[in-house]
Design an enzyme around this catalytic site. Structure first.
Site, PDB file in Angstrom:
ATOM      1  N   LYS A 133       0.817  -1.209   0.000  1.00 35.16           N
ATOM      2  CA  LYS A 133       0.000   0.000   0.000  1.00 35.16           C
ATOM      3  C   LYS A 133       0.860   1.273   0.000  1.00 35.16           C
ATOM      4  CE  LYS A 133      -3.996  -2.295   0.740  1.00 35.16           C
ATOM      5  NZ  LYS A 133      -3.678  -3.706   0.942  1.00 35.16           N
TER       6      LYS A 133
HETATM    7  C1  PLP Z   1      -4.369  -4.893   0.563  1.00 34.43           C
HETATM    8  C2  PLP Z   1      -3.574  -6.145   0.581  1.00 34.43           C
HETATM    9  C3  PLP Z   1      -3.829  -7.185  -0.342  1.00 34.43           C
HETATM   10  C4  PLP Z   1      -4.966  -7.119  -1.327  1.00 34.43           C
HETATM   11  O1  PLP Z   1      -4.763  -6.143  -2.300  1.00 34.43           O
HETATM   12  P1  PLP Z   1      -5.984  -5.629  -3.196  1.00 34.43           P
HETATM   13  O2  PLP Z   1      -5.443  -4.520  -3.999  1.00 34.43           O
HETATM   14  O3  PLP Z   1      -7.025  -5.164  -2.214  1.00 34.43           O
HETATM   15  O4  PLP Z   1      -6.458  -6.777  -3.986  1.00 34.43           O
HETATM   16  C5  PLP Z   1      -2.992  -8.283  -0.326  1.00 34.43           C
HETATM   17  N1  PLP Z   1      -1.983  -8.389   0.560  1.00 34.43           N
HETATM   18  C6  PLP Z   1      -1.726  -7.421   1.451  1.00 34.43           C
HETATM   19  C7  PLP Z   1      -0.604  -7.610   2.409  1.00 34.43           C
HETATM   20  C8  PLP Z   1      -2.488  -6.259   1.495  1.00 34.43           C
HETATM   21  O5  PLP Z   1      -2.226  -5.310   2.378  1.00 34.43           O
END
Ligand code: PLP
Length: 491
Positions: free
Chosen positions: A112
């Site tokens: 993120k």
């Molecule tokens: C948010 C997240 C995901 C999922 O990603 P999306 O974009 O919502 O599909 C997978 N792994 C981790 C560690 C995340 O923080």
């Protein structure tokens, strides 16, 4: 480049700074490019580029209403010392046969950060360009990682406030401690007595609540979003697909033009959609492999064309993927329906009323770029152990979902190189990683962090080390139907 809502007409398209400020379209749809950029991409040009240069190039394709200077300043501010690896997104070479794209070297240790370090830069410049006078309230629902990353990204950014809602008892101890120790006068974080889907649904409802938005405007505020429903969060993620492809070429793992598979641990379908966008604009991708945990609504969707959220919701050890309503799938539906917004409105109405919908055969044919699979708790543990035993490399449970699904997929497609997106650091989920490797672990939270560090050696990532010194704030818990009241009382 213009952007339009997946549920609205093309005539109502807006430019990227406006779309980034709005987050969600007023009609409840998501902003998508009206036309995808058709850059004359010579992939050879990417081979010598740094991550920052790659990101700059990709952003300039999609966000051409920003000046070159605005974009380059944004990128420099976003991808600097706050990452603990100079490459920003290194590609591991410790494992044979698969590659892990390490997306967890940012300040909050999950992918993120790659988007949420740059989004505040884009947002504040958009506010200035558009002459917006109200304060931006970033309303965020999180399954664990977006919360911390958005607080960190918007920490003390002038003219912004962040309110994060996370599922009570639905995140890992380290994720919780991260959220409760974020520093910044403009940050609020609240537990919701419910799961992520409830939090996200209510956030979307609040966005669409006209009366509430009018009240908000009267107080000198307006909402925006740091969730992947914001196009300003999605597009920066396209960059790492290009960067990784160039790295594979540079290392002579592939020849220029060879196709590769990317396996993406998926929840809200944002990360993998960014890969789809990369493919649309010319990156040689064979399959985008959608990996789900036990909440495998997407696995079934790709197999049958039927999306059905009427099923048990599981709390798993990969909590950031505990999602049954994947927001960004709407953007894919829009694309495979040939930009037919009426079709999207119909399907989304069915999802809201029945919890399910079935796409037609034409749309199903548009899913060829994808494969899908899932891994349950046992398989996740086994995969963490397999990778560790074979290579000494520790992966987090989300990455393990991707890794397990990729490993299975490779049996049928052994010749296409496969990159697993490594979405979080193992230090975010040390309990699960230790249990997988050692059979059993009595440690939790920071004790588990220390124990995992003893096992793996090396320096603790900065984002984790900081957690030891900070005192968490008191947890605030609200009922799902009281989220609006909380906002009203706390702005
Ligand atoms: C948010 C997240 C995901 C999922 O990603 P999306 O974009 O919502 O599909 C997978 N792994 C981790 C560690 C995340 O923080």
């Amino acid at each position: 480049m213009k952007y339009r809502s997946t549920r609205g007409s093309q005539s109502e398209s807006i430019d990227s700074p406006a779309a980034i400020i709005q987050g969600l379209a007023p009609d409840g749809g998501l902003y998508v490019p009206v036309d995808f950029p058709q850059p004359k991409v010579d992939l050879n040009d990417f081979v010598g580029l740094s991550y920052q240069e790659t990101a700059n190039t990709v952003l300039s394709w999609f966000f051409d209403d920003y000046t070159d200077q605005e974009l380059s300043e944004s990128v420099v501010a976003a991808y600097g010392q706050q990452f603990d690896d100079d490459q920003i997104v290194p590609l591991t070479d410790k494992t044979a046969g698969s590659y892990y794209m390490e997306l967890f070297h940012g300040p909050t240790l999950a992918f993120k950060d790659l988007a949420l370090q740059v989004l505040p830069q884009l947002m504040t410049r958009a506010v200035k360009d558009q002459g917006v006078n109200s304060d931006i309230v970033i309303l965020t629902a999180t399954s664990g990682d977006t919360g911390t990353a958005s607080m960190r990204g918007f920490q003390d950014v002038e003219g912004t406030q962040v309110i994060v809602f996370y599922p009570h008892n639905g995140v890992s101890p380290v994720q919780l401690r991260q959220m409760l120790t974020q520093q910044g006068k403009n940050l609020k974080v609240v537990a919701v007595e419910g799961n992520f889907d409830q939090a996200q649904t209510n956030v979307k409802k609040i966005f669409g609540d006209q009366q509430f938005n009018e009240w908000l405007a009267g107080t000198g505020h307006q909402f925006s979003s740091a969730n992947s429903m914001n196009i300003g969060r999605l597009i920066p993620q396209v960059a790492y697909y290009f960067y990784t492809y160039a790295q594979l070429t540079k290392r002579h793992e592939i020849k220029m033009g060879d196709k590769v598979n990317f396996t993406v641990p998926t929840g809200n379908f944002g990360d993998i959609l960014a890969g789809y966008y990369a493919k649309k604009i010319g990156l040689p991708i064979n399959k985008l492999i959608c990996a789900s945990n036990q909440n495998n609504v997407l696995t079934d969707f790709f197999a049958t064309g039927k999306y059905d959220r009427n099923r048990p919701f599981y709390l798993t050890n990969s909590p950031s993927m505990d999602i049954l309503v994947s927001s960004n799938l709407e953007r894919l539906l829009f694309d495979i329906a040939g930009q037919d917004d009426a079709q999207v409105r119909k399907l989304m109405a069915q999802l809201a009323s029945d919890g399910s919908y079935q796409i037609n055969d034409d749309m199903k044919a548009g899913l060829v770029d994808f494969a899908a699979g899932s891994a349950d708790e046992k398989e996740i543990q086994a995969e963490i152990k397999r990778v560790y035993d074979e290579t000494g490399y520790a992966i987090d449970p989300h990455t393990a979902v991707g890794s397990a699904v990729a490993h299975r997929y490779q049996e049928n497609d052994p010749d296409t190189p496969t990159v697993v997106l490594s979405t979080a650091s193992p230090y975010k989920f040390p309990e699960t990683v230790l249990t997988a490797i050692n059979g059993k672990s009595k440690w939790t939270g920071l004790n588990a962090v220390n124990e995992l560090n003893r096992l793996l050696g090396g320096q603790l990532p900065g984002g984790v080390a900081a957690l030891f010194d900070l005192t968490p704030r008191q947890e605030v818990v609200v009922q799902p139907d009281a989220m609006k009241d909380y906002i009203q009382d706390n702005l």
